[in-house]
Design a protein around this motif. Structure first.
Motif, PDB file in Angstrom:
ATOM      1  N   GLY A 166       0.758  -1.199  -0.054  1.00  0.00           N
ATOM      2  CA  GLY A 166      -0.295  -0.174  -0.086  1.00  0.00           C
ATOM      3  C   GLY A 166       0.988   1.239   0.104  1.00  0.00           C
ATOM      4  N   THR A 167       2.222   1.076  -0.202  1.00  0.00           N
ATOM      5  CA  THR A 167       3.167   2.316  -0.145  1.00  0.00           C
ATOM      6  C   THR A 167       2.662   3.306  -1.521  1.00  0.00           C
ATOM      7  N   PRO A 168       2.516   4.527  -1.287  1.00  0.00           N
ATOM      8  CA  PRO A 168       1.926   5.438  -2.533  1.00  0.00           C
ATOM      9  C   PRO A 168       3.280   5.737  -3.075  1.00  0.00           C
ATOM     10  N   HIS A 169       3.401   6.115  -4.643  1.00  0.00           N
ATOM     11  CA  HIS A 169       4.691   6.560  -4.864  1.00  0.00           C
ATOM     12  C   HIS A 169       3.883   7.650  -6.094  1.00  0.00           C
ATOM     13  N   VAL A 170       4.403   8.904  -5.709  1.00  0.00           N
ATOM     14  CA  VAL A 170       3.555  10.059  -6.530  1.00  0.00           C
ATOM     15  C   VAL A 170       4.764  10.916  -7.241  1.00  0.00           C
ATOM     16  N   ALA A 171       4.715  11.100  -8.505  1.00  0.00           N
ATOM     17  CA  ALA A 171       5.415  11.862  -9.323  1.00  0.00           C
ATOM     18  C   ALA A 171       4.665  13.163  -9.742  1.00  0.00           C
ATOM     19  N   TYR A 172       5.273  14.176  -9.966  1.00  0.00           N
ATOM     20  CA  TYR A 172       4.702  15.604 -10.198  1.00  0.00           C
ATOM     21  C   TYR A 172       5.663  16.590 -10.661  1.00  0.00           C
ATOM     22  N   ARG A 173       4.997  17.564 -11.419  1.00  0.00           N
ATOM     23  CA  ARG A 173       6.000  18.576 -11.661  1.00  0.00           C
ATOM     24  C   ARG A 173       5.981  19.685 -10.689  1.00  0.00           C
ATOM     25  N   GLU A 174       6.925  20.704 -10.569  1.00  0.00           N
ATOM     26  CA  GLU A 174       7.000  21.650  -9.511  1.00  0.00           C
ATOM     27  C   GLU A 174       7.844  22.674 -10.125  1.00  0.00           C
ATOM     28  N   GLY A 175       7.484  23.943  -9.739  1.00  0.00           N
ATOM     29  CA  GLY A 175       8.052  25.164 -10.377  1.00  0.00           C
ATOM     30  C   GLY A 175       7.565  26.151  -9.631  1.00  0.00           C
ATOM     31  N   ALA A 176       7.873  27.774 -10.179  1.00  0.00           N
ATOM     32  CA  ALA A 176       7.437  28.798  -9.619  1.00  0.00           C
ATOM     33  C   ALA A 176       7.170  29.486 -10.716  1.00  0.00           C
ATOM     34  N   GLY A 177       6.460  30.732 -10.388  1.00  0.00           N
ATOM     35  CA  GLY A 177       5.693  31.528 -11.540  1.00  0.00           C
ATOM     36  C   GLY A 177       4.266  31.073 -12.248  1.00  0.00           C
ATOM     37  N   GLN A 178       3.821  31.545 -13.173  1.00  0.00           N
ATOM     38  CA  GLN A 178       2.432  31.121 -13.720  1.00  0.00           C
ATOM     39  C   GLN A 178       2.642  29.641 -14.437  1.00  0.00           C
ATOM     40  N   LEU A 179       1.783  29.003 -14.018  1.00  0.00           N
ATOM     41  CA  LEU A 179       1.786  27.485 -14.166  1.00  0.00           C
ATOM     42  C   LEU A 179       1.872  27.279 -15.914  1.00  0.00           C
ATOM     43  N   SER A 180       1.261  28.082 -16.534  1.00  0.00           N
ATOM     44  CA  SER A 180       0.983  27.945 -18.122  1.00  0.00           C
ATOM     45  C   SER A 180       2.463  28.162 -18.757  1.00  0.00           C
ATOM     46  N   SER A 181       3.435  29.015 -18.116  1.00  0.00           N
ATOM     47  CA  SER A 181       4.583  29.371 -18.524  1.00  0.00           C
ATOM     48  C   SER A 181       5.816  28.766 -17.928  1.00  0.00           C
ATOM     49  N   ALA A 182       5.698  28.405 -16.528  1.00  0.00           N
ATOM     50  CA  ALA A 182       6.745  28.370 -15.499  1.00  0.00           C
ATOM     51  C   ALA A 182       7.723  27.153 -16.064  1.00  0.00           C
ATOM     52  N   ARG A 183       8.792  26.939 -15.807  1.00  0.00           N
ATOM     53  CA  ARG A 183       9.765  26.036 -16.213  1.00  0.00           C
ATOM     54  C   ARG A 183       9.450  24.719 -14.972  1.00  0.00           C
ATOM     55  N   MET A 184       8.783  23.774 -15.594  1.00  0.00           N
ATOM     56  CA  MET A 184       8.310  22.806 -14.510  1.00  0.00           C
ATOM     57  C   MET A 184       9.361  21.609 -14.315  1.00  0.00           C
ATOM     58  N   ARG A 185       9.991  21.194 -13.447  1.00  0.00           N
ATOM     59  CA  ARG A 185      10.772  20.259 -13.144  1.00  0.00           C
ATOM     60  C   ARG A 185      10.106  18.852 -12.555  1.00  0.00           C
ATOM     61  N   VAL A 186      10.758  17.788 -12.419  1.00  0.00           N
ATOM     62  CA  VAL A 186      10.360  16.610 -11.792  1.00  0.00           C
ATOM     63  C   VAL A 186      10.637  16.366 -10.601  1.00  0.00           C
ATOM     64  N   ARG A 187       9.668  15.994  -9.703  1.00  0.00           N
ATOM     65  CA  ARG A 187       9.693  15.704  -8.442  1.00  0.00           C
ATOM     66  C   ARG A 187       8.936  14.400  -8.009  1.00  0.00           C
ATOM     67  N   TYR A 188       9.356  13.738  -6.900  1.00  0.00           N
ATOM     68  CA  TYR A 188       8.864  12.464  -6.450  1.00  0.00           C
ATOM     69  C   TYR A 188       8.699  12.518  -5.001  1.00  0.00           C
ATOM     70  N   ALA A 189       7.683  11.833  -4.558  1.00  0.00           N
ATOM     71  CA  ALA A 189       7.267  11.644  -3.058  1.00  0.00           C
ATOM     72  C   ALA A 189       6.753  10.553  -2.800  1.00  0.00           C
ATOM     73  N   THR A 190       7.101   9.995  -1.535  1.00  0.00           N
ATOM     74  CA  THR A 190       6.656   8.704  -1.180  1.00  0.00           C
ATOM     75  C   THR A 190       6.313   8.715   0.633  1.00  0.00           C
ATOM     76  N   ARG A 191       5.653   8.054   1.019  1.00  0.00           N
ATOM     77  CA  ARG A 191       5.277   8.032   2.505  1.00  0.00           C
ATOM     78  C   ARG A 191       6.091   6.971   3.136  1.00  0.00           C
ATOM     79  N   VAL A 192       6.874   7.335   4.320  1.00  0.00           N
ATOM     80  CA  VAL A 192       7.793   6.275   4.812  1.00  0.00           C
ATOM     81  C   VAL A 192       7.447   6.704   6.258  1.00  0.00           C
ATOM     82  N   ASN A 193       7.113   5.659   6.949  1.00  0.00           N
ATOM     83  CA  ASN A 193       6.884   5.728   8.442  1.00  0.00           C
ATOM     84  C   ASN A 193       5.981   6.811   8.878  1.00  0.00           C
ATOM     85  N   GLY A 194       4.903   7.078   8.042  1.00  0.00           N
ATOM     86  CA  GLY A 194       3.786   8.274   8.274  1.00  0.00           C
ATOM     87  C   GLY A 194       4.235   9.694   7.850  1.00  0.00           C
ATOM     88  N   ALA A 195       5.131   9.620   7.408  1.00  0.00           N
ATOM     89  CA  ALA A 195       5.709  11.215   6.844  1.00  0.00           C
ATOM     90  C   ALA A 195       6.188  11.178   5.331  1.00  0.00           C
TER      91      ALA A 195
END
Length: 425
Positions: A166-195
């Motif tokens: 049941g461990t979740p693995h999430v990928a998403y784009r992240e960046g700053a500025g207007q989302l329609s024109s921002a330079r969006m990079r790749v980030r990852y998140a997972t839940r380990v020991n409740g955090a």
């Protein structure tokens, strides 16, 4: 000889898609030698004098049975049923906060039947996660703007869940500025020991991404990502905490255009497209290590993102996200073979036109969530292979629903945005 059938373990109306159980009753003293069941619609699972009948859509349906006893007596009978439409299940608001949520949501179930969803908080450009125990949803924030915690604006989350843990693995784009024109990079998140543990994957500007777990490497998360403007494509495998191995497979001039899926042997399958001035042609690519092979898909000639899931055996189903009036494209049933070029691809339309869709597979058939304008439909096939449609209500225009099948009861569920809230049904 007179024949009767008894309904077992059921009461009330006969409701479409419900599994009804019947038993054949013969006169006292007779011993059944042979029984044959059939129906004009729906799916049958016969078991001698008993049968399980998954009812078709609303209307009149007929069940036929013939029998022969050991004494040589024969009889047959046809029984007619009034099948009613399934009542619409009430939707549940996943996040009851004041903000607008759920323009993007992704729904997955693990093997225990626990529901997992990631969704956007559209008011704050933040990313949230929710779990469902069969009764209630519990929500928590994954990422978003923050003070001195590396938090920033997020977009386009995708979710994979380890079916066993049941461990979740999430990928998403992240960046700053207007989302329609921002330079969006790749980030990852997972839940380990409740955090939540968040990791930077790649600083490359990214417009598309997907995630899948490699069963040949202990459910290792692998993120595929690319840039539709530059045509780049990469895949990143998480080899350890905060450690990613990034490769750039040779896929020619193809552009990432669909969700990835792993085979049991660790082969990664992903839909790519090749564009010319007026044509966009889709291919299924199989990537194993540094090698890549491809086969052209039959119906996907549109610049549309594709959902992809495994069906029975070596069947992969790929579904175009959007079909506009007059365009030909829908779902491809790909019988994967070795070499990949010998795979068999069969294309079938799902609906004449729709604006967004998602795809799941369970109970021996594909299930599709379709958004047509602001109308949400759940579609699956009947015993003859024709598509059936169930209206689920209204959703926000411009959004994409997500569909998943709960493995513990075989029920299809969707998450979507309605009245500015992320909902579950």
């Amino acid at each position: 000889m007179a024949l009767l059938i008894e309904r077992e373990g059921g009461s009330g109306p006969y409701v479409e898609s419900a599994a009804e159980h019947f038993r054949l009753v013969v006169p006292s003293g007779e011993v059944l030698k042979a029984v044959r069941w059939s129906a004009n619609a729906g799916a049958l699972q016969p078991d001698s004098e008993r049968v399980t009948w998954t009812l078709p859509t609303e209307g009149t349906a007929s069940l036929f049975v013939s029998a022969e006893t050991a004494s040589g007596k024969k009889a047959e009978g046809t029984f007619h049923f009034n099948v009613v439409a399934a009542p619409l299940a009430p939707s549940t608001v996943i996040d009851t906060g004041a903000d607008v949520t759920g323009r993007v949501c992704e729904l997955v179930f693990d093997a225990s039947g626990r529901g997992h969803a990631v969704y956007t908080n559209d008011t704050r450009n933040s990313l949230w996660y929710a779990t469902w125990d069969g009764t209630a949803w519990v929500t928590e924030q994954i990422d978003g703007p923050g003070l001195n915690n590396a938090g920033t604006f997020t977009a386009n989350p995708v979710l994979a869940v380890d079916p066993g843990t049941g461990t979740p693995h999430v990928a998403y784009r992240e960046g700053a500025g207007q989302l329609s024109s921002a330079r969006m990079r790749v980030r990852y998140a997972t839940r380990v020991n409740g955090a939540w543990v968040r990791e930077d994957v790649s600083g490359q500007e990214t417009t598309q991404l997907g995630i899948a777990l490699n069963p040949a490497q202990g459910q290792q998360p692998v993120i595929v990502f690319g840039n539709g403007q530059t045509g780049s494509f990469r895949m990143a495998a998480r080899t350890a905490a905060n450690t990613w191995s990034i490769q750039q497979p040779d896929v020619g001039t193809s552009i990432l255009n669909g969700e990835p899926a792993f085979g049991a042997d660790g082969t990664l399958y992903v839909v790519m497209q090749q564009r010319t001035t007026s044509v966009s042609t889709h291919f299924l690519h199989a990537i194993q290590g540094s090698t890549s092979a491809s086969v052209r898909l039959k119906t996907m000639n549109l610049p549309s993102w594709s959902a992809m899931v495994w069906g029975p055996g070596s069947h992969l189903y790929a579904l175009a996200n959007v079909i506009r009036e007059g365009e030909w494209g829908a779902i491809d049933d790909i019988t994967v073979a070795t070499p990949l070029s010998s795979s068999v691809v069969q294309g079938s339309p799902v609906n004449y036109t729709y604006d967004a869709s998602d795809l799941a597979y369970g109970g021996g058939k594909p299930v599709v969530a379709l958004r047509r304008g602001t109308a949400l439909e759940l579609s699956t096939t009947d015993a003859q292979g024709f598509w059936t449609y169930t209206q689920l209500g209204t959703v926000e225009d411009g959004t994409r629903p997500s569909v998943a099948i709960r493995p513990t009861d075989g029920v299809a569920h969707v998450c979507y945005q309605q009245e500015g809230k992320v909902r579950f049904q």
